[in-house]
Every structure is written in C-alpha cells, then in structure tokens.
Design a protein around this motif. Sequence first.
Motif, PDB file in Angstrom:
ATOM      1  N   PRO A 185       0.815  -1.223   0.000  1.00 27.03           N
ATOM      2  CA  PRO A 185       0.000   0.000   0.000  1.00 27.03           C
ATOM      3  C   PRO A 185       0.847   1.271   0.000  1.00 27.03           C
ATOM      4  O   PRO A 185       0.489   2.256  -0.650  1.00 27.03           O
ATOM      5  N   ASP A 186       1.972   1.258   0.716  1.00 25.48           N
ATOM      6  CA  ASP A 186       2.825   2.452   0.758  1.00 25.48           C
ATOM      7  C   ASP A 186       3.423   2.733  -0.618  1.00 25.48           C
ATOM      8  O   ASP A 186       3.471   3.896  -1.073  1.00 25.48           O
ATOM      9  N   TRP A 187       3.908   1.704  -1.298  1.00 22.63           N
ATOM     10  CA  TRP A 187       4.460   1.895  -2.645  1.00 22.63           C
ATOM     11  C   TRP A 187       3.383   2.404  -3.589  1.00 22.63           C
ATOM     12  O   TRP A 187       3.623   3.292  -4.406  1.00 22.63           O
ATOM     13  N   LEU A 188       2.202   1.844  -3.481  1.00 24.91           N
ATOM     14  CA  LEU A 188       1.091   2.287  -4.324  1.00 24.91           C
ATOM     15  C   LEU A 188       0.811   3.764  -4.115  1.00 24.91           C
ATOM     16  O   LEU A 188       0.715   4.533  -5.086  1.00 24.91           O
ATOM     17  N   ARG A 189       0.680   4.185  -2.854  1.00 23.86           N
ATOM     18  CA  ARG A 189       0.314   5.570  -2.552  1.00 23.86           C
ATOM     19  C   ARG A 189       1.420   6.550  -2.928  1.00 23.86           C
ATOM     20  O   ARG A 189       1.152   7.606  -3.511  1.00 23.86           O
ATOM     21  N   GLU A 190       2.655   6.209  -2.601  1.00 27.81           N
ATOM     22  CA  GLU A 190       3.737   7.173  -2.724  1.00 27.81           C
ATOM     23  C   GLU A 190       4.451   7.161  -4.075  1.00 27.81           C
ATOM     24  O   GLU A 190       4.891   8.203  -4.560  1.00 27.81           O
ATOM     25  N   ARG A 191       4.545   5.991  -4.706  1.00 25.36           N
ATOM     26  CA  ARG A 191       5.323   5.879  -5.923  1.00 25.36           C
ATOM     27  C   ARG A 191       4.484   5.730  -7.194  1.00 25.36           C
ATOM     28  O   ARG A 191       4.901   6.171  -8.259  1.00 25.36           O
ATOM     29  N   ALA A 192       3.329   5.092  -7.087  1.00 19.84           N
ATOM     30  CA  ALA A 192       2.560   4.805  -8.305  1.00 19.84           C
ATOM     31  C   ALA A 192       1.437   5.802  -8.550  1.00 19.84           C
ATOM     32  O   ALA A 192       1.369   6.424  -9.616  1.00 19.84           O
ATOM     33  N   LEU A 193       0.560   5.981  -7.593  1.00 21.28           N
ATOM     34  CA  LEU A 193      -0.639   6.798  -7.828  1.00 21.28           C
ATOM     35  C   LEU A 193      -0.327   8.226  -8.259  1.00 21.28           C
ATOM     36  O   LEU A 193      -1.061   8.779  -9.100  1.00 21.28           O
ATOM     37  N   PRO A 194       0.720   8.871  -7.749  1.00 25.78           N
ATOM     38  CA  PRO A 194       1.000  10.231  -8.218  1.00 25.78           C
ATOM     39  C   PRO A 194       1.312  10.308  -9.718  1.00 25.78           C
ATOM     40  O   PRO A 194       1.242  11.399 -10.299  1.00 25.78           O
TER      41      PRO A 194
END
Length: 327
Positions: A185-194
């Motif tokens: 979830p952290d990778w998704l929020r911080e690295r991918a979704l932006p």
Amino acid sequence: MRITYGPWGETMAEMVAAARAAEEAGAEALWVPELHRSATVSAAAVAAGTSRAQVGTAIALAFTRSPMTTALEALDLAELSRGRFVLGLGSGVRRLNEDWHGVHWERPAARLRETVRIIRHFAEHAASGEPMTVEGEQVSLRVRGYQRPFPSVPFPIYLAGMGPVMTRLAGEIADGWISHELCSPDWLRERALPLLRPGVDAVVSAACSIDPDPAAARRRAAGLAGFYASVRTYADFFAFHDLAAEQDKVVEAFRAGARADDLAAAVPDRMVDALTLSGTADQVAERIAGYAGHATTIKLTPPTHGLDPAETRTAQARIIDLIKELT
C-alpha cells in the motif's frame, strides 16, 4: 475496490476450472500471465470457460509479437469473450527479450508507446479497408489492400509498470495500470498513484497465502519474495521498504548457486510480511482492506515459486473461499 483473481492450474483444464470457481465466488476479472504458458492462449481458454468476469492478460509480452499480431489476437479475444477482454501488456526485461525471444531491446518505454498506438489504430481501422499507416522510430505499420471481414469488438489496454518511467507511461496513455506482483500500500500511494491520471484503473497485484497457521502461510509465500529479490533491477523497490540488506542476502544465496525458485530459506518473515498478503483468512482480509481507497482493483494470486502443485492447489482453494466471503 474490485476483487479479481489470477487462476492457477497444473493443467489448462485445472486453470479454467479455477477461473470458473473464482468467477462463481464473485471475482470480477480473471487474469492470466505469460511465462510458462502463452497469455493469449490461456485467455482464450478462460474466456471460453467463463461467462461474466472480465478476462485479462497480466501480462502479455509487448515486443515478442508484432503489434499487428497482438491487435489481431486481442480482437479475437474480445469477440470470443463477448466484450470481456482486457489487453494487459508489459515490456519484460532485456534478458528475457534478447536471450529468450531474440527480440531487439532498446528504449522500451518509447517502443511500448508506439506499440500501443499501432494496436489501437489497427483495431479501429482494420474493418474499414482503408490504408493503415502509423510511423514510429522503432515499430511502424504500413498496410494497404487489407480489410478484416469480422466484427471489431473494442477492448481496453492496460500497461504494467514498476519503475517511474513505465508507470508514468501507463498513467498517460493506458486505460489501466497493473502493478508488479509485489506492491505494498505504501508503494502504491507514494510511488505509483502520483503518476497515474484520474480515471486509470489501478490494478494491484497481490501475492496471497492463507493458512490457519500464519507461519506456514509466510513460508509458502517466501519463495515468491525470494524470486523477485534475486533481481538487482528491483533494488530501489526493496530499499523503499527498508529491505536492502535482506535483498543483498537473497542475491548472495542466488549467486552461490541457489535456483531462483528455491530462495525461500534466504527470505526473512519481515520481507514476506511487507510485500505479500500472508496469514490467516482474517489477517489477509484485513491486509486487502489496506488498499481500499487507493487501488481500484486488486488481483489476488496464489504462491507458486518453490512449491509442489499440491501446496499451490491448497493455497488457491483458500483464496477462492476468501473471495466468496469478501464479495
């Protein structure tokens, strides 16, 4: 958040049966990979054996077929599935393309952009009989005197990406983005979704291992974590999760002669907990909920690396049971 599934089978028939069971349990899409089987042939089998769920490739290799062949297969699959097909594409890595498939490898993001452009152009114009010309620096399409005499059923295109370049490309030109098999979830929020524009379907791939004994569940998933930790290209991903030292130990074991599928012993529980959904059914359901509000789709898959078929079969049955509870 849509709950979807990647069926496994020791035989094609078993894979289709698992897909049908997942569909009946409530999975909204069924995804097939390309490694030990052809993604498009597997997708055809799953499409023929199911009736409601979407059927997607996650992923088909983008450069090992010509863009026209990929477009033709996608059109056939869209027709066969009655509009349920999703074309998921990924570049793969240099060694896979050059050494395994004998395919030229250079500027993969630029080539993938051109490939998608050609596929969409062909799918839109193939039935018209008009000349089709798409010029690119790496791949082009120049077709005259051709008309596809079959119905053209539309299909969305999703792109896989782990690093920022491919993820940004998916966010710019694709209908959906498919994460790597390890995506916290952290990778998704911080690295991918932006990097994804609004409206892009964010598909999180989640390796899932369920057992009444949490320790057994972790050990079953450890081989998958070890398989990917052996790849130095993913160093930034493991460092992001404060697992750089742990990855180094896996790489050392690999270089000492361990097979990529047999690295579970080098993987600590901390790595498994950070990067997979492993534990009891209740614990895994809680971990899945951690993606809600961020991912639009989650793709659950059973562990396979370093396991005999009986273990993967048990893991698969438990995931399908959980899908039934969640949906």
